[in-house]
Scaffold this motif. Structure first.
Motif, PDB file in Angstrom:
ATOM      1  N   LEU A   1       0.968  -1.182  -0.177  1.00  0.00           N
ATOM      2  CA  LEU A   1      -0.101   0.141  -0.017  1.00  0.00           C
ATOM      3  C   LEU A   1       0.856   1.253   0.040  1.00  0.00           C
ATOM      4  CD1 LEU A   1      -2.667  -1.231   2.830  1.00  0.00           C
ATOM      5  CD2 LEU A   1      -2.882  -1.245   0.209  1.00  0.00           C
ATOM      6  N   GLY A   2       2.057   1.206  -0.279  1.00  0.00           N
ATOM      7  CA  GLY A   2       3.028   2.223  -0.469  1.00  0.00           C
ATOM      8  C   GLY A   2       3.969   2.399   0.738  1.00  0.00           C
ATOM      9  N   GLY A   3       3.965   1.451   1.918  1.00  0.00           N
ATOM     10  CA  GLY A   3       4.749   1.405   3.021  1.00  0.00           C
ATOM     11  C   GLY A   3       4.307   2.317   4.349  1.00  0.00           C
ATOM     12  N   TYR A   4       5.009   2.408   5.142  1.00  0.00           N
ATOM     13  CA  TYR A   4       4.660   3.270   6.267  1.00  0.00           C
ATOM     14  C   TYR A   4       4.481   4.637   5.984  1.00  0.00           C
ATOM     15  CZ  TYR A   4       5.147   5.772  10.870  1.00  0.00           C
ATOM     16  OH  TYR A   4       5.167   6.517  11.864  1.00  0.00           O
ATOM     17  N   PRO A   5       3.623   5.251   6.112  1.00  0.00           N
ATOM     18  CA  PRO A   5       3.343   6.749   5.459  1.00  0.00           C
ATOM     19  C   PRO A   5       3.931   7.709   6.256  1.00  0.00           C
ATOM     20  CG  PRO A   5       1.365   5.809   6.868  1.00  0.00           C
ATOM     21  CD  PRO A   5       2.432   5.086   6.860  1.00  0.00           C
ATOM     22  N   GLY A   6       4.657   7.553   7.486  1.00  0.00           N
ATOM     23  CA  GLY A   6       5.222   8.480   8.148  1.00  0.00           C
ATOM     24  C   GLY A   6       4.604   9.072   9.215  1.00  0.00           C
ATOM     25  N   ASN A   7       3.527   8.584   9.489  1.00  0.00           N
ATOM     26  CA  ASN A   7       2.796   8.852  10.930  1.00  0.00           C
ATOM     27  C   ASN A   7       2.093   7.716  11.151  1.00  0.00           C
ATOM     28  OD1 ASN A   7      -0.476   9.552  10.489  1.00  0.00           O
ATOM     29  ND2 ASN A   7       0.952  10.568   8.816  1.00  0.00           N
ATOM     30  N   ASP A   8       1.650   7.489  12.540  1.00  0.00           N
ATOM     31  CA  ASP A   8       0.903   6.313  12.920  1.00  0.00           C
ATOM     32  C   ASP A   8      -0.487   6.155  12.580  1.00  0.00           C
ATOM     33  OD1 ASP A   8       3.309   5.618  13.905  1.00  0.00           O
ATOM     34  OD2 ASP A   8       2.940   5.112  15.977  1.00  0.00           O
ATOM     35  N   ASP A   9      -1.162   7.381  12.646  1.00  0.00           N
ATOM     36  CA  ASP A   9      -2.566   7.611  12.478  1.00  0.00           C
ATOM     37  C   ASP A   9      -2.944   6.888  11.092  1.00  0.00           C
ATOM     38  OD1 ASP A   9      -3.270   8.466  14.979  1.00  0.00           O
ATOM     39  OD2 ASP A   9      -3.482  10.700  14.125  1.00  0.00           O
ATOM     40  N   ASP A  10      -2.211   7.609   9.946  1.00  0.00           N
ATOM     41  CA  ASP A  10      -2.316   6.788   8.801  1.00  0.00           C
ATOM     42  C   ASP A  10      -1.808   5.745   8.698  1.00  0.00           C
ATOM     43  OD1 ASP A  10      -3.346   9.420   8.030  1.00  0.00           O
ATOM     44  OD2 ASP A  10      -1.552  10.115   7.331  1.00  0.00           O
ATOM     45  N   GLY A  11      -0.940   5.257   9.340  1.00  0.00           N
ATOM     46  CA  GLY A  11      -0.354   3.653   9.222  1.00  0.00           C
ATOM     47  C   GLY A  11      -1.441   3.008   9.669  1.00  0.00           C
ATOM     48  N   ARG A  12      -2.067   2.949  10.825  1.00  0.00           N
ATOM     49  CA  ARG A  12      -3.337   2.224  11.071  1.00  0.00           C
ATOM     50  C   ARG A  12      -4.253   2.073  10.308  1.00  0.00           C
ATOM     51  NH1 ARG A  12      -2.023   4.540  16.322  1.00  0.00           N
ATOM     52  NH2 ARG A  12      -3.495   6.267  15.971  1.00  0.00           N
ATOM     53  N   ALA A  13      -4.746   3.431   9.532  1.00  0.00           N
ATOM     54  CA  ALA A  13      -5.630   3.183   8.472  1.00  0.00           C
ATOM     55  C   ALA A  13      -5.076   2.404   7.367  1.00  0.00           C
ATOM     56  CB  ALA A  13      -6.012   4.741   7.967  1.00  0.00           C
ATOM     57  N   LEU A  14      -3.897   2.414   6.954  1.00  0.00           N
ATOM     58  CA  LEU A  14      -3.583   1.567   5.905  1.00  0.00           C
ATOM     59  C   LEU A  14      -3.542  -0.003   6.311  1.00  0.00           C
ATOM     60  CD1 LEU A  14      -0.481   3.527   4.334  1.00  0.00           C
ATOM     61  CD2 LEU A  14      -2.626   3.062   3.280  1.00  0.00           C
ATOM     62  N   GLN A  15      -3.186  -0.019   7.526  1.00  0.00           N
ATOM     63  CA  GLN A  15      -2.855  -1.555   8.078  1.00  0.00           C
ATOM     64  C   GLN A  15      -4.395  -2.323   7.978  1.00  0.00           C
ATOM     65  OE1 GLN A  15       0.359  -2.631  10.370  1.00  0.00           O
ATOM     66  NE2 GLN A  15      -0.565  -4.252  11.273  1.00  0.00           N
ATOM     67  N   ARG A  16      -5.392  -1.400   8.388  1.00  0.00           N
ATOM     68  CA  ARG A  16      -6.740  -2.157   8.133  1.00  0.00           C
ATOM     69  C   ARG A  16      -7.265  -2.554   6.761  1.00  0.00           C
ATOM     70  NH1 ARG A  16      -7.960   2.181  11.695  1.00  0.00           N
ATOM     71  NH2 ARG A  16      -9.126   3.386  10.422  1.00  0.00           N
ATOM     72  N   LYS A  17      -6.513  -2.179   5.988  1.00  0.00           N
ATOM     73  CA  LYS A  17      -7.051  -2.441   4.640  1.00  0.00           C
ATOM     74  C   LYS A  17      -6.443  -3.663   4.194  1.00  0.00           C
ATOM     75  CE  LYS A  17      -7.422   2.434   2.957  1.00  0.00           C
ATOM     76  NZ  LYS A  17      -7.085   3.433   2.122  1.00  0.00           N
ATOM     77  N   ARG A  18      -5.426  -4.280   5.002  1.00  0.00           N
ATOM     78  CA  ARG A  18      -4.878  -5.546   4.501  1.00  0.00           C
ATOM     79  C   ARG A  18      -5.489  -6.651   5.423  1.00  0.00           C
ATOM     80  NH1 ARG A  18       0.985  -6.923   3.488  1.00  0.00           N
ATOM     81  NH2 ARG A  18      -0.051  -8.291   2.210  1.00  0.00           N
ATOM     82  N   ASP A  19      -5.478  -7.879   4.847  1.00  0.00           N
ATOM     83  CA  ASP A  19      -5.897  -9.073   5.421  1.00  0.00           C
ATOM     84  C   ASP A  19      -4.954  -9.558   6.438  1.00  0.00           C
ATOM     85  OD1 ASP A  19      -7.914 -11.420   5.789  1.00  0.00           O
ATOM     86  OD2 ASP A  19      -5.788 -12.262   5.360  1.00  0.00           O
ATOM     87  N   ARG A  20      -5.055  -9.836   7.796  1.00  0.00           N
ATOM     88  CA  ARG A  20      -3.984 -10.022   8.815  1.00  0.00           C
ATOM     89  C   ARG A  20      -3.291 -11.424   8.338  1.00  0.00           C
ATOM     90  NH1 ARG A  20      -5.984 -11.705  14.780  1.00  0.00           N
ATOM     91  NH2 ARG A  20      -7.074 -13.487  14.427  1.00  0.00           N
TER      92      ARG A  20
END
Length: 295
Positions: free
Chosen positions: A137-156
């Motif tokens: 999804l482009g990698g860690y986006p530089g802040n944790d708020d956006d990082g959490r939002a991105l990680q929710r888009k992936r299947d664990r």
């Protein structure tokens, strides 16, 4: 205005932050509820600043530490997200093959804290690989708020495959002795438990405050486990009695530590949940455990 200290905060604030960090409430709800604690000398902006990660001032091992070779690589995760980025670190000028450790991030991607843990691990005499499950999804986006939002888009479970692929990559690396363990935090703790379930040849697993496998899954574990918990982490700890019962039922090799007065995330030195005494003791135990099982 005097600086906020940890003792200024009630346990309710730590619990509120835990709900936010684990997506039980959104940022608007978090701010609204946090504002209720802005009384006396505590303002909402100061509270927000204090509970937010401070990466700039918390790095223990510099990215360019002269004792390390540390750089980003990509490896293939055919059952997961494809080409995955990770930080590979090892002691500089090491001429012997080293035991390997996979370092698994929390629910927000490969942030500076986890990269730092990867470098800390390497300084202890290991070759470490800290993957970024947000790579597709482009990698860690530089802040944790956006990082959490991105990680929710992936299947664990797909992300689990990414870390299993990291194990396979590191195990066959020319600088590795073929013995590989895993340490993970929060989401990474669940990944560490599940890698022990899925990988019969895993050398050792150290889940920090991670979700637990089922009894049936636990029966498949071959690796020795060291499990780290914070006493105040009621959310994660609720599953520990059943997990321990299954470990005992199937005669698994494990040791577990519950650190008095410590919260979820107590090892993460970038937030006020950090408990220095517990974190240092848990990390010393982790390194000693790996040195015992991965040589």
């Amino acid at each position: 205005m005097k600086p906020i200290k940890k003792e200024d905060l009630s346990q309710d604030i730590y619990d509120l932050y835990d709900d936010y960090a684990h997506n039980k409430i959104d940022r608007r709800q978090f701010v609204e509820k946090l504002s209720l604690f802005a009384i006396g000398g505590l303002t909402l902006p100061s509270l927000l600043s204090f509970v937010s990660p401070n990466y700039k001032d918390s790095i223990m091992v510099a990215p360019d530490d002269p004792a390390l070779d540390s750089d980003y690589i990509h490896y293939n995760s055919p059952q997961g997200g494809g080409s995955i980025k990770g930080l590979l670190s090892k002691p500089k000028d090491s001429y012997k093959k080293l035991p390997g450790v996979i370092v698994v991030h929390e629910n927000r991607g490969l942030n500076p804290y986890i990269e730092d843990v990867g470098r800390r691990t390497a300084l202890e005499g290991f070759i470490s690989l800290a993957p970024d499950a947000l790579t597709p999804l482009g990698g860690y986006p530089g802040n944790d708020d956006d990082g959490r939002a991105l990680q929710r888009k992936r299947d664990r479970n797909e992300m689990l495959e990414d870390f299993i692929a990291a194990y396979n990559y590191l195990k066959s690396h020319e600088a590795c002795n073929g013995h590989v363990g895993v340490v993970g935090f929060c989401f990474g703790g669940w990944i560490s438990n599940m890698m022990a379930v899925k990988i019969p040849t895993l050398g050792a697993a150290v889940p920090f405050y991670g979700g637990q496998p089922t009894e049936e899954e636990t029966s498949k574990i071959k690796a020795p486990l060291m499990l780290q918990f914070g006493e105040l982490d009621t959310r994660v700890n609720a599953g520990w009695p059943d997990y321990e019962a299954a470990l005992k039922k199937y005669n698994k090799t494990y040791e577990a530590f519950i650190y008095p007065g410590a919260n979820h995330g107590f090892h993460n030195n970038t937030t006020p949940r950090y408990d220095e005494a517990a974190a240092k003791l848990a990390w010393t135990r982790t390194i000693d455990f790996f040195k015992k099982h991965l040589v």
